[in-house]
Write a protein that holds these residues in place. Structure first.
Motif, PDB file in Angstrom:
ATOM      1  N   ASN A 345      26.450  26.231  23.590  1.00 38.65           N
ATOM      2  CA  ASN A 345      26.072  24.952  24.400  1.00 38.65           C
ATOM      3  C   ASN A 345      26.774  23.925  25.477  1.00 38.65           C
ATOM      4  OD1 ASN A 345      24.757  25.372  21.408  1.00 38.65           O
ATOM      5  ND2 ASN A 345      23.021  26.080  22.949  1.00 38.65           N
ATOM      6  N   ASP A 346      26.380  23.620  26.580  1.00 43.46           N
ATOM      7  CA  ASP A 346      27.163  22.429  26.848  1.00 43.46           C
ATOM      8  C   ASP A 346      26.156  20.617  27.068  1.00 43.46           C
ATOM      9  OD1 ASP A 346      28.985  23.445  27.088  1.00 43.46           O
ATOM     10  OD2 ASP A 346      28.409  23.832  29.623  1.00 43.46           O
ATOM     11  N   SER A 347      24.711  21.137  26.519  1.00 48.47           N
ATOM     12  CA  SER A 347      24.253  20.184  26.016  1.00 48.47           C
ATOM     13  C   SER A 347      22.328  20.027  25.407  1.00 48.47           C
ATOM     14  CB  SER A 347      23.777  19.079  26.990  1.00 48.47           C
ATOM     15  OG  SER A 347      23.503  18.095  27.167  1.00 48.47           O
ATOM     16  N   VAL A 348      21.683  19.185  25.819  1.00 49.49           N
ATOM     17  CA  VAL A 348      20.260  19.353  25.735  1.00 49.49           C
ATOM     18  C   VAL A 348      19.601  20.526  25.713  1.00 49.49           C
ATOM     19  CG1 VAL A 348      20.133  16.988  24.349  1.00 49.49           C
ATOM     20  CG2 VAL A 348      19.005  18.059  26.888  1.00 49.49           C
ATOM     21  N   ASN A 376      27.071  24.261  19.662  1.00 46.78           N
ATOM     22  CA  ASN A 376      26.770  22.191  19.583  1.00 46.78           C
ATOM     23  C   ASN A 376      25.951  21.988  19.904  1.00 46.78           C
ATOM     24  OD1 ASN A 376      28.289  20.136  20.097  1.00 46.78           O
ATOM     25  ND2 ASN A 376      29.422  20.532  21.814  1.00 46.78           N
ATOM     26  N   ILE A 377      24.840  21.702  19.341  1.00 52.22           N
ATOM     27  CA  ILE A 377      23.175  20.947  20.479  1.00 52.22           C
ATOM     28  C   ILE A 377      22.554  20.483  19.172  1.00 52.22           C
ATOM     29  CG2 ILE A 377      22.161  22.946  19.137  1.00 52.22           C
ATOM     30  CD1 ILE A 377      21.259  21.835  22.471  1.00 52.22           C
ATOM     31  N   ALA A 420      16.018  21.672  15.882  1.00 51.36           N
ATOM     32  CA  ALA A 420      15.267  22.477  16.221  1.00 51.36           C
ATOM     33  C   ALA A 420      16.262  23.486  17.027  1.00 51.36           C
ATOM     34  CB  ALA A 420      13.625  22.833  17.081  1.00 51.36           C
ATOM     35  N   GLY A 421      17.107  22.673  17.335  1.00 49.47           N
ATOM     36  CA  GLY A 421      18.255  23.868  18.094  1.00 49.47           C
ATOM     37  C   GLY A 421      19.466  24.285  17.371  1.00 49.47           C
ATOM     38  N   ASN A 422      19.132  23.881  15.553  1.00 53.09           N
ATOM     39  CA  ASN A 422      19.608  25.099  14.834  1.00 53.09           C
ATOM     40  C   ASN A 422      19.410  26.315  14.894  1.00 53.09           C
ATOM     41  OD1 ASN A 422      19.608  25.730  11.734  1.00 53.09           O
ATOM     42  ND2 ASN A 422      21.615  24.900  12.072  1.00 53.09           N
ATOM     43  N   TYR A 423      17.813  26.060  14.516  1.00 57.31           N
ATOM     44  CA  TYR A 423      17.014  27.332  14.756  1.00 57.31           C
ATOM     45  C   TYR A 423      17.355  28.234  16.131  1.00 57.31           C
ATOM     46  CZ  TYR A 423      14.109  24.054  11.829  1.00 57.31           C
ATOM     47  OH  TYR A 423      14.328  23.281  10.405  1.00 57.31           O
ATOM     48  N   ALA A 424      17.054  27.634  16.752  1.00 57.70           N
ATOM     49  CA  ALA A 424      17.074  28.622  18.457  1.00 57.70           C
ATOM     50  C   ALA A 424      18.603  28.810  18.859  1.00 57.70           C
ATOM     51  CB  ALA A 424      16.458  27.521  19.704  1.00 57.70           C
ATOM     52  N   MET A 425      19.822  28.285  17.693  1.00 64.37           N
ATOM     53  CA  MET A 425      21.348  28.976  17.506  1.00 64.37           C
ATOM     54  C   MET A 425      20.987  29.793  16.881  1.00 64.37           C
ATOM     55  SD  MET A 425      22.348  28.294  20.903  1.00 64.37           S
ATOM     56  CE  MET A 425      24.282  28.646  21.191  1.00 64.37           C
TER      57      MET A 425
END
Length: 537
Positions: A345-348, A376-377, A420-425
């Protein structure tokens, strides 16, 4: 010979005061990690250690070291489990990790008998269940170095119910042809007796090992029989009469030698293909510079390509869709000769990033390539236009792909891991084969400032709807307490203490850790598959 992908060019400017300041901050975080890991290596009080050594017995970590091949690496897992938690020992009174025994990667666990006789507490159970899951997923033979007083009776309700799965898992592993060996060094009572009872192979140390469901005091209370510990469950009795022991060792070193011979007798072969005859290129940029390019303060962005350049062979990386969904980096590389897909990741996340990730995960499954997630999200983008644009559907496809991907996932949290970024990653709930965190990282539903701000809006709206005057002083006090709680709970040492990762690692060690993990996941077949059930288009 590995394919030569294009080489990444670092854009880090190392001569700036900001770079030097950040490197100093990251070094402090790494030094703090080192001191905490050193704390977990303490094996009880001085008096307990002296008493144990005086009996001619080895400490848990010395037993592991003597079992391993000379110069074998040892990937210790969940070393800080229980850190700072009331009633828990750091590490959960058990040392666990993966190392080479006669050239075979084995999951090795050792009770720490100098902590309350090696009794299991709540964290011991959680840690042991996670170690078992890793062993099963990666098809690792297991060696348990056992000396345990059973359950910590002060925590019996938290140990007894969940702890039964540890013995069920031994039976399941045997059915799956994942062999297990239990080496009993001292008294192993009650729950501690089921470890040898359920293992495929048992070695007991003469005049030291004792295994019984109930010790002499319990036997006397229950039946009136008076019997000494050696007659009740000693190594000689179990070797000559009950048949529980398969080998009787004269001392601890002979027991460990017998365990090594047991591994040799397995003639164990990996099911996954590992690279052979590959000349592994070191990264062009040294690992020390990771501390300069990665931000100690997770609120400051940094480029994940700079991290990739310092982890992969030759700093070589083949970008996938570099111009589409640019906040998400996807592509292929090699790490210690192993071909991997990388998602960083670099951003949202916007819909484009989610669509890109979904396609890339499909491609990795087609190529049977393990996926490394560098997380890193802060999450998915919110707002009316993004909802209208289908952010939920795009995110659902992404998470669907992560959930149903069949290739091994390895996750390293290198900064923020929110929502949800944690889930996706591929966060903990998405069952990556391994999940590690860096000491600067944070994990929560969202940051403390954002979460506290949301709570304030909710409280003000609730008061307005009820046509009540809000008490500003009371509300601010409640919000302050709430913010402190969120800040504590997102801290990397809070999450690792609760077994939400497999360990906190120094960024400079990441390449070596990943190399070991990739070797380990190939103990089982690495094969992709179809990702989808129903998906919203």
């Amino acid at each position: 010979m590995a394919t030569k992908y294009p080489r990444l060019q670092s854009r880090a400017i190392t001569s700036t005061p900001e770079y030097a300041e950040n490197m100093a901050e990251m070094r402090k975080l790494c030094e703090d990690l080192t001191s905490r890991v050193a704390e977990c290596a303490i094996q009880g009080s001085n008096s307990s250690v002296k008493k144990h050594l005086a009996r001619g017995q080895m400490l848990a970590r010395d037993r592991i070291e003597s079992l391993l091949d000379t110069d074998s690496p040892f990937l210790e897992l969940l070393p800080l489990a229980g850190l700072g938690m009331d009633g828990m020992t750091v590490g959960g009174s058990v040392v666990g990790g993966i190392g080479l025994v006669n050239g075979v990667e084995c999951m090795i666990t050792a009770n720490v008998p100098t902590y309350a006789g090696g009794a299991s507490n709540e964290i011991s159970v959680q840690k042991s269940l996670r170690l078992n899951a890793i062993a099963v997923e990666n098809r690792l033979p297991g060696i348990a170095l056992t000396q345990s007083a059973g359950a910590n009776l002060g925590q019996q309700s938290r140990v007894f119910h969940a702890g039964g799965a540890m013995f069920r898992n031994l039976a399941i592993k045997s059915k799956l042809n994942i062999p297990t060996c239990c080496v009993v060094f001292g008294s192993s009572t009650a729950g501690g007796a089921y470890a040898p009872g359920m293992s495929d192979y048992v070695i007991m140390v003469k005049e030291r090992a004792q295994v019984f469901l109930g010790g002499p005091p319990l036997v006397k209370m229950a039946t009136g029989e008076v019997v000494d510990a050696e007659s009740l469950g000693g190594a000689e009795m179990h070797s000559r009469k009950s048949g529980l022991a398969d080998q009787l060792a004269r001392d601890e070193m002979e027991a460990l030698r017998m365990a090594r011979e047991w591994v040799a007798s397995l003639e164990w072969l990996k099911l996954g293909a590992v690279p052979k005859g590959v000349d592994v290129e070191e990264p062009v940029y040294d690992a020390e510079s990771l501390l300069g390019v990665v931000q100690a303060n997770i609120r400051i962005p940094f480029e994940s390509r700079e991290v990739i350049a310092r982890l992969v062979d030759g700093s070589r990386f083949l970008d996938f869709k570099p111009l589409y969904g640019p906040n998400l980096i996807t592509g292929w590389a090699h790490i210690h000769g192993f071909h991997v897909g990388i998602i960083a990741n670099d951003s949202v996340f916007f819909p484009e990033e989610a669509n890109k990730a979904t396609q890339f995960i499909q491609l990795c499954n087609m190529r049977n390539a393990p996926i490394l997630f560098l997380s890193n999200i802060t999450g998915f983008m919110v707002g009316r236009s993004y909802e209208e644009n289908g952010i939920i559907k795009a995110g659902a496809r992404f998470i669907n792909a992560v959930s149903n991907s069949c290739v091994p996932h390895i996750t390293v949290v290198i900064g923020a891991s929110y929502g949800a970024g944690n889930y996706a990653m591929s966060g903990r709930a998405y069952a990556p084969r391994f999940l590690f965190s860096w000491p600067n990282s944070k994990c929560s539903v969202m940051g403390p400032d954002q979460l506290t701000g949301v709570m304030e809006i909710v409280m003000r709206d609730a008061a307005a709807n009820a046509k009540k005057q809000i008490n500003e002083e009371s509300m601010n006090a409640r919000l302050s307490v709430f913010r402190e709680a969120v800040a504590e709970e997102q801290d990397v040492y809070y999450t690792t203490a609760r077994c939400l990762d497999d360990g906190v690692i120094d960024p400079r060690d990441t390449r070596s850790v990943l190399g070991m993990c990739l070797e380990i996941v190939h103990g089982n077949e690495v094969k992709g598959g179809n990702l989808y059930g129903v998906s919203r288009m």
